[in-house]
Design a protein around this motif. Structure first.
Motif, mmCIF file in Angstrom:
data_model
loop_
_atom_site.group_PDB
_atom_site.id
_atom_site.type_symbol
_atom_site.label_atom_id
_atom_site.label_comp_id
_atom_site.label_asym_id
_atom_site.label_seq_id
_atom_site.Cartn_x
_atom_site.Cartn_y
_atom_site.Cartn_z
ATOM 1 N N UNK A 146 0.825 -1.206 0.000
ATOM 2 C CA UNK A 146 0.000 0.000 0.000
ATOM 3 C C UNK A 146 0.861 1.259 0.000
ATOM 4 N N UNK A 147 2.096 1.143 0.503
ATOM 5 C CA UNK A 147 3.033 2.249 0.362
ATOM 6 C C UNK A 147 3.369 2.494 -1.099
ATOM 7 N N UNK A 148 3.509 1.397 -1.871
ATOM 8 C CA UNK A 148 3.752 1.542 -3.311
ATOM 9 C C UNK A 148 2.565 2.205 -3.988
ATOM 10 N N UNK A 149 1.351 1.798 -3.586
ATOM 11 C CA UNK A 149 0.154 2.461 -4.122
ATOM 12 C C UNK A 149 0.135 3.925 -3.727
ATOM 13 N N UNK A 150 0.496 4.187 -2.476
ATOM 14 C CA UNK A 150 0.470 5.558 -1.982
ATOM 15 C C UNK A 150 1.481 6.452 -2.682
ATOM 16 N N UNK A 151 2.695 5.930 -2.902
ATOM 17 C CA UNK A 151 3.707 6.759 -3.571
ATOM 18 C C UNK A 151 3.301 7.019 -5.018
ATOM 19 N N UNK A 152 2.613 6.055 -5.631
ATOM 20 C CA UNK A 152 2.113 6.266 -6.990
ATOM 21 C C UNK A 152 1.024 7.334 -7.004
ATOM 22 N N UNK A 153 0.110 7.251 -6.036
ATOM 23 C CA UNK A 153 -0.952 8.249 -5.939
ATOM 24 C C UNK A 153 -0.361 9.623 -5.662
ATOM 25 N N UNK A 154 0.561 9.670 -4.713
ATOM 26 C CA UNK A 154 1.154 10.946 -4.353
ATOM 27 C C UNK A 154 1.967 11.564 -5.481
#
Length: 410
Positions: A146-154
């Motif tokens: 979810x950190x990978x998802x978050x960094x992509x979103x951010x």
């Protein structure tokens, strides 16, 4: 590179592309709706520039709310993700391209533009939510995934805001055309990642019943709602606030928004990994309370420089909260219900964006920007304070088991 690591990178890139395409439109939304025919004399939805911008953004998120659950149920019931992502991405590209064609047609009322926006949103949310679900399906640690998802979103938001502002300076329709091209790429590239959907096949009714038997999911959903509400607030009200209060153009406004989104993006992965080690409670509860305080500081800033510094602080705190909240969804959901569980989280988030647009726009229009910042920042603090007793009763031993398992997989 391990296949899970490679797929994590590819999926994060796809999440980035979808979110980037969405945010491209935000810095120049007032100019865009004018180009698409928003006119106070012909549409009740375009009484002012703020109203037209608000309804253009709201239309997309109404579609998100309406259709995200259907995409999740369809994916979980069939045990497939990639075909649905491809269809959603290509159809979303068609929606963006159709919006870009409106000025050349010249006879579509603004209500018709909003309907096209609904179609585009209904398709795009499928690609976005199910790509995030594919990250949930990976091994290696829920916080890291979810950190990978978050960094992509951010990163999508951080880069989309300034680039969208610059594209708007060139041509108000340019963000729409770039968004369409990116979604075509998403539809093509998702085939590079193998489906890891659990083999268990379940009916739509059984999936919905399974989610209903997990009331603890309401906790990350509630935080996701309020966190996205603040994002929607900054996307609409924050954009107009910076432009009117500090007399910024679209390009500079995009850079101001990037002060939030850059640290929000770059710190997502390490913050997600941190939540794997220390648990979800402190990052979510304490982080949310401080995040709300940071929003209040942005609204109270007397200059562009101090507002930019406050936005950076809010971005750091947002990076602490976001991946832990998404990871908690993965911790609590059954693996065969992840598509619907993530759809529920994105539903809550989309409602939050709608709340940010509607509450923020209404309060700012009626009572001014100071009160709007106070209301939104206060809501973020309130959700942290009110849910502390409930959060402490969460079945954290289950979460600990997930984390132990993930460390073994890693």
């Amino acid at each position: 590179m391990h296949s899970s690591d490679r797929d994590r990178v590819v999926l994060a890139a796809l999440v980035f592309a979808v979110l980037f395409s969405q945010v491209l439109l935000y810095p120049g939304v007032a100019t865009l709706v004018e180009t698409l025919g928003a006119d106070a004399t012909t549409s009740a939805f375009a009484a002012t520039a703020l109203d037209a911008s608000m309804w253009f953004l709201v239309a997309e998120f109404v579609a998100y709310v309406t259709f995200v659950g259907l995409w999740g149920v369809a994916s979980d019931a069939t045990g497939r993700r990639t075909p649905f992502i491809a269809v959603g991405a290509i159809a979303g590209a068609v929606g963006y391209a159709a919006l870009a064609a409106v000025p050349s047609i010249g006879s579509i009322p603004f209500e018709g533009v909003l309907l096209l926006r609904v179609f585009q949103g209904a398709m795009t949310i499928g690609a976005f939510s199910l790509t995030m679900t594919m990250l949930m399906d990976l091994e290696g640690g829920h916080g890291r995934n979810m950190g990978a998802a978050g960094i992509a979103i951010g990163l999508g938001a951080a880069l989309g805001a300034p680039i969208g502002g610059q594209l708007t300076e060139v041509d108000p329709l340019a963000p729409l055309l770039v968004a369409a091209g990116l979604l075509v790429c998403v539809g093509a590239l998702v085939s590079l990642v193998g489906d890891r959907t659990p083999d268990e096949s379940r009916s739509a009714r059984a999936l919905v019943d399974g989610i209903r038997r997990r009331p603890t999911l309401s906790i990350p959903y509630a935080f996701g709602f309020v966190d996205r509400l603040t994002a929607g607030f900054f996307a609409l009200v924050g954009t107009l606030y910076f432009q009117e209060t500090f007399d910024l153009d679209a390009g500079t406004t995009g850079l101001m928004l990037a002060c939030f989104f850059a640290p929000f993006a770059l710190l997502q992965y390490p913050m997600g990994a941190l939540s794997d080690r220390i648990g979800r409670t402190v990052p979510i509860v304490v982080g949310s309370a401080c995040y709300g305080g940071g929003i209040l500081l942005v609204g109270a800033s007397p200059s562009v420089a101090t507002a930019a510094i406050a936005m950076i602080g809010v971005g750091v705190l947002g990076a602490l909260v976001a991946p832990a909240t998404m990871a908690l969804v993965t911790d609590l959901a059954d693996e065969s219900e992840r598509g619907l569980a993530m759809a529920g989280f994105n539903l809550a988030g989309s409602l939050g964006f709608l709340g940010g647009f509607l509450v923020g726009g209404t309060v700012a229009g009626s009572y001014g920007y100071d009160v709007a910042f106070l209301v939104v920042g206060g809501l973020e603090i309130a959700i942290a304070v009110v849910t502390v007793p409930v959060f402490l009763r969460l079945p954290l031993e289950r979460t600990d088991q997930f984390r132990a398992s993930d460390r073994g997989d890693a």
